[in-house]
Write a protein that holds these residues in place. Structure first.
Motif, PDB file in Angstrom:
ATOM      1  N   PHE A  51     -60.188 -12.346  28.203  1.00 54.21           N
ATOM      2  CA  PHE A  51     -58.792 -11.953  28.343  1.00 54.21           C
ATOM      3  C   PHE A  51     -58.545 -10.737  27.453  1.00 54.21           C
ATOM      4  O   PHE A  51     -58.589 -10.858  26.221  1.00 54.21           O
ATOM      5  CB  PHE A  51     -57.876 -13.113  27.967  1.00 54.21           C
ATOM      6  CG  PHE A  51     -58.063 -14.332  28.830  1.00 54.21           C
ATOM      7  CD1 PHE A  51     -57.270 -14.539  29.939  1.00 54.21           C
ATOM      8  CD2 PHE A  51     -59.062 -15.252  28.543  1.00 54.21           C
ATOM      9  CE1 PHE A  51     -57.456 -15.649  30.752  1.00 54.21           C
ATOM     10  CE2 PHE A  51     -59.261 -16.367  29.347  1.00 54.21           C
ATOM     11  CZ  PHE A  51     -58.450 -16.560  30.458  1.00 54.21           C
ATOM     12  N   TYR A  52     -58.312  -9.589  28.068  1.00 50.95           N
ATOM     13  CA  TYR A  52     -58.082  -8.335  27.350  1.00 50.95           C
ATOM     14  C   TYR A  52     -56.596  -7.983  27.378  1.00 50.95           C
ATOM     15  O   TYR A  52     -55.936  -8.094  28.425  1.00 50.95           O
ATOM     16  CB  TYR A  52     -58.863  -7.194  27.990  1.00 50.95           C
ATOM     17  CG  TYR A  52     -60.330  -7.167  27.619  1.00 50.95           C
ATOM     18  CD1 TYR A  52     -60.795  -6.340  26.601  1.00 50.95           C
ATOM     19  CD2 TYR A  52     -61.252  -7.958  28.292  1.00 50.95           C
ATOM     20  CE1 TYR A  52     -62.147  -6.318  26.262  1.00 50.95           C
ATOM     21  CE2 TYR A  52     -62.595  -7.942  27.961  1.00 50.95           C
ATOM     22  CZ  TYR A  52     -63.036  -7.114  26.949  1.00 50.95           C
ATOM     23  OH  TYR A  52     -64.364  -7.093  26.606  1.00 50.95           O
ATOM     24  N   ALA A  62     -52.522 -11.868  25.225  1.00 53.83           N
ATOM     25  CA  ALA A  62     -53.900 -12.152  25.645  1.00 53.83           C
ATOM     26  C   ALA A  62     -54.437 -13.383  24.928  1.00 53.83           C
ATOM     27  O   ALA A  62     -55.088 -14.249  25.538  1.00 53.83           O
ATOM     28  CB  ALA A  62     -54.791 -10.945  25.376  1.00 53.83           C
ATOM     29  N   LEU A  63     -54.152 -13.484  23.625  1.00 58.89           N
ATOM     30  CA  LEU A  63     -54.588 -14.657  22.862  1.00 58.89           C
ATOM     31  C   LEU A  63     -53.895 -15.912  23.366  1.00 58.89           C
ATOM     32  O   LEU A  63     -54.533 -16.963  23.547  1.00 58.89           O
ATOM     33  CB  LEU A  63     -54.292 -14.444  21.379  1.00 58.89           C
ATOM     34  CG  LEU A  63     -54.600 -15.612  20.448  1.00 58.89           C
ATOM     35  CD1 LEU A  63     -56.072 -16.010  20.519  1.00 58.89           C
ATOM     36  CD2 LEU A  63     -54.212 -15.272  19.005  1.00 58.89           C
ATOM     37  N   ALA A  64     -52.590 -15.821  23.613  1.00 63.48           N
ATOM     38  CA  ALA A  64     -51.844 -16.984  24.094  1.00 63.48           C
ATOM     39  C   ALA A  64     -52.356 -17.434  25.465  1.00 63.48           C
ATOM     40  O   ALA A  64     -52.494 -18.637  25.722  1.00 63.48           O
ATOM     41  CB  ALA A  64     -50.358 -16.657  24.168  1.00 63.48           C
ATOM     42  N   MET A  65     -52.657 -16.480  26.338  1.00 65.64           N
ATOM     43  CA  MET A  65     -53.142 -16.835  27.672  1.00 65.64           C
ATOM     44  C   MET A  65     -54.481 -17.560  27.577  1.00 65.64           C
ATOM     45  O   MET A  65     -54.705 -18.573  28.264  1.00 65.64           O
ATOM     46  CB  MET A  65     -53.274 -15.570  28.528  1.00 65.64           C
ATOM     47  CG  MET A  65     -53.643 -15.844  29.979  1.00 65.64           C
ATOM     48  SD  MET A  65     -52.303 -16.703  30.845  1.00 65.64           S
ATOM     49  CE  MET A  65     -53.187 -17.347  32.264  1.00 65.64           C
ATOM     50  N   ALA A  66     -55.374 -17.052  26.736  1.00 63.57           N
ATOM     51  CA  ALA A  66     -56.666 -17.712  26.563  1.00 63.57           C
ATOM     52  C   ALA A  66     -56.485 -19.122  26.004  1.00 63.57           C
ATOM     53  O   ALA A  66     -57.123 -20.078  26.469  1.00 63.57           O
ATOM     54  CB  ALA A  66     -57.560 -16.875  25.643  1.00 63.57           C
ATOM     55  N   LEU A  67     -55.608 -19.269  25.015  1.00 63.20           N
ATOM     56  CA  LEU A  67     -55.367 -20.581  24.415  1.00 63.20           C
ATOM     57  C   LEU A  67     -54.782 -21.547  25.435  1.00 63.20           C
ATOM     58  O   LEU A  67     -55.200 -22.715  25.516  1.00 63.20           O
ATOM     59  CB  LEU A  67     -54.427 -20.435  23.219  1.00 63.20           C
ATOM     60  CG  LEU A  67     -53.992 -21.737  22.537  1.00 63.20           C
ATOM     61  CD1 LEU A  67     -55.191 -22.486  21.982  1.00 63.20           C
ATOM     62  CD2 LEU A  67     -52.982 -21.436  21.428  1.00 63.20           C
ATOM     63  N   LEU A  68     -53.830 -21.092  26.241  1.00 68.16           N
ATOM     64  CA  LEU A  68     -53.194 -21.965  27.210  1.00 68.16           C
ATOM     65  C   LEU A  68     -54.153 -22.358  28.332  1.00 68.16           C
ATOM     66  O   LEU A  68     -54.074 -23.472  28.869  1.00 68.16           O
ATOM     67  CB  LEU A  68     -51.941 -21.298  27.780  1.00 68.16           C
ATOM     68  CG  LEU A  68     -50.806 -21.102  26.762  1.00 68.16           C
ATOM     69  CD1 LEU A  68     -49.656 -20.323  27.378  1.00 68.16           C
ATOM     70  CD2 LEU A  68     -50.319 -22.444  26.213  1.00 68.16           C
ATOM     71  N   ARG A 187     -56.924  -8.782  32.574  1.00 64.71           N
ATOM     72  CA  ARG A 187     -56.058  -7.920  31.785  1.00 64.71           C
ATOM     73  C   ARG A 187     -54.706  -8.626  31.697  1.00 64.71           C
ATOM     74  O   ARG A 187     -54.138  -9.044  32.710  1.00 64.71           O
ATOM     75  CB  ARG A 187     -55.904  -6.547  32.429  1.00 64.71           C
ATOM     76  CG  ARG A 187     -55.066  -5.575  31.606  1.00 64.71           C
ATOM     77  CD  ARG A 187     -54.931  -4.222  32.284  1.00 64.71           C
ATOM     78  NE  ARG A 187     -56.214  -3.540  32.412  1.00 64.71           N
ATOM     79  CZ  ARG A 187     -56.836  -3.294  33.556  1.00 64.71           C
ATOM     80  NH1 ARG A 187     -56.284  -3.682  34.700  1.00 64.71           N
ATOM     81  NH2 ARG A 187     -57.987  -2.667  33.576  1.00 64.71           N
ATOM     82  N   VAL A 188     -54.205  -8.779  30.477  1.00 63.29           N
ATOM     83  CA  VAL A 188     -53.017  -9.605  30.243  1.00 63.29           C
ATOM     84  C   VAL A 188     -51.904  -8.783  29.605  1.00 63.29           C
ATOM     85  O   VAL A 188     -52.149  -8.030  28.649  1.00 63.29           O
ATOM     86  CB  VAL A 188     -53.351 -10.800  29.320  1.00 63.29           C
ATOM     87  CG1 VAL A 188     -52.148 -11.723  29.182  1.00 63.29           C
ATOM     88  CG2 VAL A 188     -54.566 -11.568  29.837  1.00 63.29           C
ATOM     89  N   ALA A 189     -50.711  -8.937  30.117  1.00 58.99           N
ATOM     90  CA  ALA A 189     -49.523  -8.323  29.519  1.00 58.99           C
ATOM     91  C   ALA A 189     -48.415  -9.359  29.475  1.00 58.99           C
ATOM     92  O   ALA A 189     -48.353 -10.256  30.323  1.00 58.99           O
ATOM     93  CB  ALA A 189     -49.077  -7.104  30.315  1.00 58.99           C
ATOM     94  N   SER A 190     -47.563  -9.259  28.483  1.00 68.20           N
ATOM     95  CA  SER A 190     -46.399 -10.150  28.444  1.00 68.20           C
ATOM     96  C   SER A 190     -45.387  -9.679  29.482  1.00 68.20           C
ATOM     97  O   SER A 190     -45.310  -8.503  29.819  1.00 68.20           O
ATOM     98  CB  SER A 190     -45.777 -10.151  27.053  1.00 68.20           C
ATOM     99  OG  SER A 190     -45.398  -8.837  26.673  1.00 68.20           O
ATOM    100  N   ALA A 191     -44.609 -10.622  30.002  1.00 64.60           N
ATOM    101  CA  ALA A 191     -43.606 -10.317  31.017  1.00 64.60           C
ATOM    102  C   ALA A 191     -42.301 -10.987  30.623  1.00 64.60           C
ATOM    103  O   ALA A 191     -42.291 -11.962  29.858  1.00 64.60           O
ATOM    104  CB  ALA A 191     -44.073 -10.800  32.389  1.00 64.60           C
ATOM    105  N   PRO A 192     -41.172 -10.469  31.104  1.00 61.25           N
ATOM    106  CA  PRO A 192     -39.881 -11.064  30.738  1.00 61.25           C
ATOM    107  C   PRO A 192     -39.740 -12.468  31.297  1.00 61.25           C
ATOM    108  O   PRO A 192     -40.213 -12.769  32.398  1.00 61.25           O
ATOM    109  CB  PRO A 192     -38.862 -10.096  31.365  1.00 61.25           C
ATOM    110  CG  PRO A 192     -39.611  -9.381  32.440  1.00 61.25           C
ATOM    111  CD  PRO A 192     -41.024  -9.293  31.982  1.00 61.25           C
TER     112      PRO A 192
END
Length: 258
Positions: A51-52, A62-68, A187-192
Motif C-alpha cells: 500500500f503506497y 496508506a498505513l490505515a488501509m493496510a492495518l484495516l 495507491r492509497v489516498a484519503s477521501a472525504p
C-alpha cells in the motif's frame, strides 16, 4: 512416454491439489460486493500486498488501509493476533493510540506491536514471524526509501506467506513503488467522509487504485468506506444511499462511475 490415461490422471491430481490449497486459504473479501467481484473474491489470504501513499500527506491513509485489511483478514479467519512491525524512527510520525484503534473497531489487545531499530530488523522480524506462524497477518511499516526492501526481500516474504498461510501487508509512506513479487500493489489516498448524526465525524474513506495484480486486474479504482461495527469495507454512504464504488479515471483526471 506416459500413456494418455496416466497423463490425464496426473493432471487431475494436480488440479485437485491446487483446489485443496485454494480452499485452505480462501481469499479475504473486503466486504463490498462490487469490489470483491472485481478482485475475484478479495485479497489473497496467503499473499504479499503493498500500500503506497498517493502523496506524502496520504501516508497515514496508506498505513490505515493496510492495518484495516489486516483486521479484515483476522475477522474472516481464525482470530489470531496481528503483528505490527515498525522502525523506531517512525515514532516521529506518532505512536499507535489504543483508544484510536478502538474507535476503528480494533481491539488493541489483538495487536502485537514490535518497535524495531531499523529496516533490516523489521525485515528479519517479519521473516521470523512468518516462519513460526501463530498470527493472522503481519503488517510491516516502511516509511521513506527503504532500499533494503528489494526484489529478493519481497520474494522471501511472499514465499513465507504462502508457506504459512499468513497475509503480509507492507505500508509505504513517502515512497515510490519498486519492483517486487507482491500479489497486489495499491495507491492509497484519503477521501472525504460523510458526517454522521449531530455532525459527528464520519467513517474513514479511502480512494484506491490497483496498480499491480498477479491476476491481471490492474487499473481498478475503488472508493471504500470502513464500517467499524462490521469490521468490513463498503461503498461510501451519501445520505443513506450507496455511492459508486468502482470506476476509472476520466480524461480530466477525475473519476467516473462504472
Amino acid at each position: 512416454m506416459q500413456s494418455e490415461s496416466a497423463l490425464l490422471a496426473r493432471l487431475r491430481g494436480t488440479i485437485a491439489q491446487a483446489k485443496a490449497v485454494a480452499s485452505a486459504h480462501p481469499p479475504v473479501p473486503l466486504g463490498s460486493e462490487a469490489a470483491d467481484r472485481a478482485l475475484g473474491g478479495g485479497l489473497k489470504r496467503d499473499g504479499l500486498h503493498e500500500f503506497y501513499a498517493a502523496e506524502p500527506q496520504d501516508s497515514p491513509a496508506a498505513l490505515a488501509m493496510a492495518l484495516l485489511c489486516a483486521v479484515r483478514c483476522r475477522a474472516t479467519g481464525h482470530g489470531a493476533p496481528l503483528l505490527w512491525l515498525r522502525e523506531r524512527k517512525a515514532r516521529s510520525d506518532g505512536q499507535p493510540y489504543g483508544p484510536g484503534l478502538a474507535e476503528l473497531g480494533i481491539d488493541p489487545d489483538s495487536v502485537i506491536l514490535l518497535d524495531l531499530p531499523d529496516l533490516m530488523a523489521v525485515l528479519r522480524a517479519g521473516a521470523d514471524s512468518l516462519h513460526h506462524g501463530g498470527a493472522t497477518a503481519a503488517l510491516l511499516e516502511m516509511p521513506g526509501k527503504a532500499s533494503a526492501f528489494d526484489l529478493t526481500a519481497s520474494r522471501r516474504l511472499a514465499l513465507a506467506a504462502a508457506r504459512m498461510g499468513m497475509m503480509v501487508l507492507v505500508a509505504r509512506g513517502c515512497a515510490q513503488p519498486v519492483p517486487s513479487v507482491a500479489h497486489s500493489r495499491w495507491r492509497v489516498a484519503s477521501a472525504p467522509s460523510a458526517a454522521l448524526a449531530a455532525d459527528a465525524p464520519g467513517h474513514p474513506v479511502f480512494d484506491l487504485t490497483l496498480i499491480r495484480h498477479r491476476g491481471g486486474k490492474e487499473g481498478i479504482d475503488l472508493r471504500l468506506e470502513w464500517n467499524r461495527d462490521e469490521q468490513s469495507f463498503r461503498a461510501p454512504l451519501s445520505g443513506g444511499v450507496s455511492a459508486p464504488a468502482i470506476g476509472g479515471a476520466d480524461r480530466s483526471g477525475g473519476r467516473r462511475a462504472a
